[in-house]
Design a protein around this motif. Sequence first.
Motif, PDB file in Angstrom:
ATOM      1  N   CYS A  15      35.221  43.335  40.454  1.00  0.00           N
ATOM      2  CA  CYS A  15      36.306  43.513  39.412  1.00  0.00           C
ATOM      3  C   CYS A  15      35.783  43.601  38.156  1.00  0.00           C
ATOM      4  O   CYS A  15      35.995  44.321  37.348  1.00  0.00           O
ATOM      5  N   ALA A  16      35.184  42.285  37.795  1.00  0.00           N
ATOM      6  CA  ALA A  16      34.815  42.133  36.431  1.00  0.00           C
ATOM      7  C   ALA A  16      33.635  43.190  35.925  1.00  0.00           C
ATOM      8  O   ALA A  16      33.543  43.710  34.993  1.00  0.00           O
ATOM      9  N   TYR A  63      38.309  37.627  31.116  1.00  0.00           N
ATOM     10  CA  TYR A  63      38.796  36.606  32.114  1.00  0.00           C
ATOM     11  C   TYR A  63      40.077  35.871  31.339  1.00  0.00           C
ATOM     12  O   TYR A  63      41.123  35.532  32.021  1.00  0.00           O
ATOM     13  N   ARG A  64      40.085  35.633  30.120  1.00  0.00           N
ATOM     14  CA  ARG A  64      41.104  35.149  29.499  1.00  0.00           C
ATOM     15  C   ARG A  64      42.351  36.238  29.477  1.00  0.00           C
ATOM     16  O   ARG A  64      43.464  35.470  29.786  1.00  0.00           O
ATOM     17  N   GLU A  65      42.103  37.299  29.359  1.00  0.00           N
ATOM     18  CA  GLU A  65      43.151  38.213  29.665  1.00  0.00           C
ATOM     19  C   GLU A  65      43.645  38.142  31.047  1.00  0.00           C
ATOM     20  O   GLU A  65      45.084  38.320  31.140  1.00  0.00           O
ATOM     21  N   TYR A  66      42.806  38.232  31.952  1.00  0.00           N
ATOM     22  CA  TYR A  66      43.308  38.081  33.535  1.00  0.00           C
ATOM     23  C   TYR A  66      44.386  36.904  33.496  1.00  0.00           C
ATOM     24  O   TYR A  66      45.304  36.942  34.288  1.00  0.00           O
ATOM     25  N   ARG A 102      49.046  36.885  45.669  1.00  0.00           N
ATOM     26  CA  ARG A 102      49.526  38.462  45.569  1.00  0.00           C
ATOM     27  C   ARG A 102      49.690  38.595  44.084  1.00  0.00           C
ATOM     28  O   ARG A 102      49.605  40.008  43.582  1.00  0.00           O
ATOM     29  N   VAL A 103      49.823  37.765  43.249  1.00  0.00           N
ATOM     30  CA  VAL A 103      49.907  37.849  41.700  1.00  0.00           C
ATOM     31  C   VAL A 103      48.667  38.346  41.005  1.00  0.00           C
ATOM     32  O   VAL A 103      48.596  39.129  40.287  1.00  0.00           O
ATOM     33  N   LEU A 108      44.959  42.411  38.731  1.00  0.00           N
ATOM     34  CA  LEU A 108      43.643  43.105  38.885  1.00  0.00           C
ATOM     35  C   LEU A 108      43.878  44.487  38.877  1.00  0.00           C
ATOM     36  O   LEU A 108      43.261  45.503  38.205  1.00  0.00           O
ATOM     37  N   TYR A 109      44.790  45.047  39.802  1.00  0.00           N
ATOM     38  CA  TYR A 109      45.083  46.461  39.984  1.00  0.00           C
ATOM     39  C   TYR A 109      45.828  47.008  38.727  1.00  0.00           C
ATOM     40  O   TYR A 109      45.401  48.045  38.235  1.00  0.00           O
TER      41      TYR A 109
END
Length: 516
Positions: A15-16, A63-66, A102-103, A108-109
């Motif tokens: 994903c990254a 990653y921080r945004e995620y 699930r979060v 990610l979507y």
Amino acid sequence: MKFDLLIAGGGLGGCAASLAACSKGLRVLMTEETDWIGGQVTSQGVPPDENRWIEEFGCTGRYREYRNRVRDYYLRNMPMTESPEYLNPGKGLVGSLCHDPRVTLAVLYEMLSPYLLSGQLTLWTDTIVSSIERKGAILQKAVVQNTVTSKKTAIDFNYIIDATEAGDLLPLAKMDYVIGAESKADTDEPHATEEREPHNIQAFTHVLAMEYREGENHVIPKPELYDFWKEFQPDFWPDKFLSFFAPHPITHEKREYVMFPHEDMFPLWEYRRIFSADSFSLNGAGDISLMNWPQNDYFLGNVYDVTQEEKEKHLFKAKQLSLSLFYWLQTEAPIPGGGKGYPGLKLRGDVLGTPDGLAKSVYIRESRRIKAHYTIREQDVSPSFQEGKTGKSYFDSVGIGSYSIDLHPSISGQNYIDIPALPFQIPLGALLPKETDNLLAGNKNIGTTHITNGCYRLHPVEWNIGEACGALVAYCIKNQIKPLEVRETPSELRSFQESLRADGFELEWPEDRIGG
């Protein structure tokens, strides 16, 4: 079908890589073997295990945004009873962001949605790469196969990233690779084995999700292999496997655990708890935890580079181990102060998107590994070999990470290895295979050894590896240059690293802020 980039594996690294490549305008196809993207966090059920500075630094900007989006998801959608500075939804002990798989799936979507909606990113779940055509150092074509319908599609690509959980593309591309433990003669590492041990591969785990509802009875039928697992005791284990005793990871001394907090013993329930009911104003909600404990590590066999029959046998036995441990907890686990069993434990398959309560896929700690232009050894990260506060400084750094060298018991019968490692950098050379020009390693398949895999396999590091691969492909296509040429040409490497910094990568640790 033609793409700039084919990414095999939709875990955190995949994903990254997609985010990085799509942000630079590339047309990308990402395949994922299960029907959930997210890998470790989602389909395998392992909440983030991160470095101790993660709230301030120690990861990429994306990653921080995620992480921020995961917290925001709860704050927007859940009635809270408190407002901590850094929300930990489960108050789990393993990290500061223990949350529902699930979060992450939703987050990610959402992060990928601009590229999915525009068609720049094509995502095929329930799909694997089934074959690869190679000519010399170039991988030219691939065939991908839907595992539900068996439909096959031929794919042309310029670059391919192996972001699978076990380095599945390496044998398909007929590449040399490493599995298991190297010998001291190979690496000169203090903790390497005297001889090469291909079967010295860390245990994998079939995680399950469970809720506790005190006073209720949710006892499951006795698992088929329960009697086997109840009597099972490895030579290096201090008691029966289905017990509250296990070796201390560092000292190997007999260590007693407990289910819920009691005196000074380690509470397994809180270890990977992903939902702490007292943090939310929801009537009737119970705590939810994920079972990824010493007692359900499976090390009786491997699931790659074996026959399909052998693979299925070990997957079944690993699932039976987790279910047997769960049944033992429900019916026979000793309770402090007297009594036995916690019948209020309830399987929560909905948390993991399955009908049986277990994760969609097993958590694989140790992958096939490329023979890379640079192999990270124990000496690079060990405080016994490196002066100062950080590990070896790499001229080609593409990121940073931090975790101890943490090796779980292995298929060959070796006990834990848990030794200190300094905060480290991620060298570009470890992502580049020696024998191919257009394949990059985007997961746990990078150029580590058996030993250093133990500190390069966790969530923020996998993300950083994948994101760096996606960024490198975009840089190479834009500048019509090969990945190895970027590493070996000082001006190009400097330019690439500057582009990484501009995109939020941290390429070295701030030594004045990380302490001793």
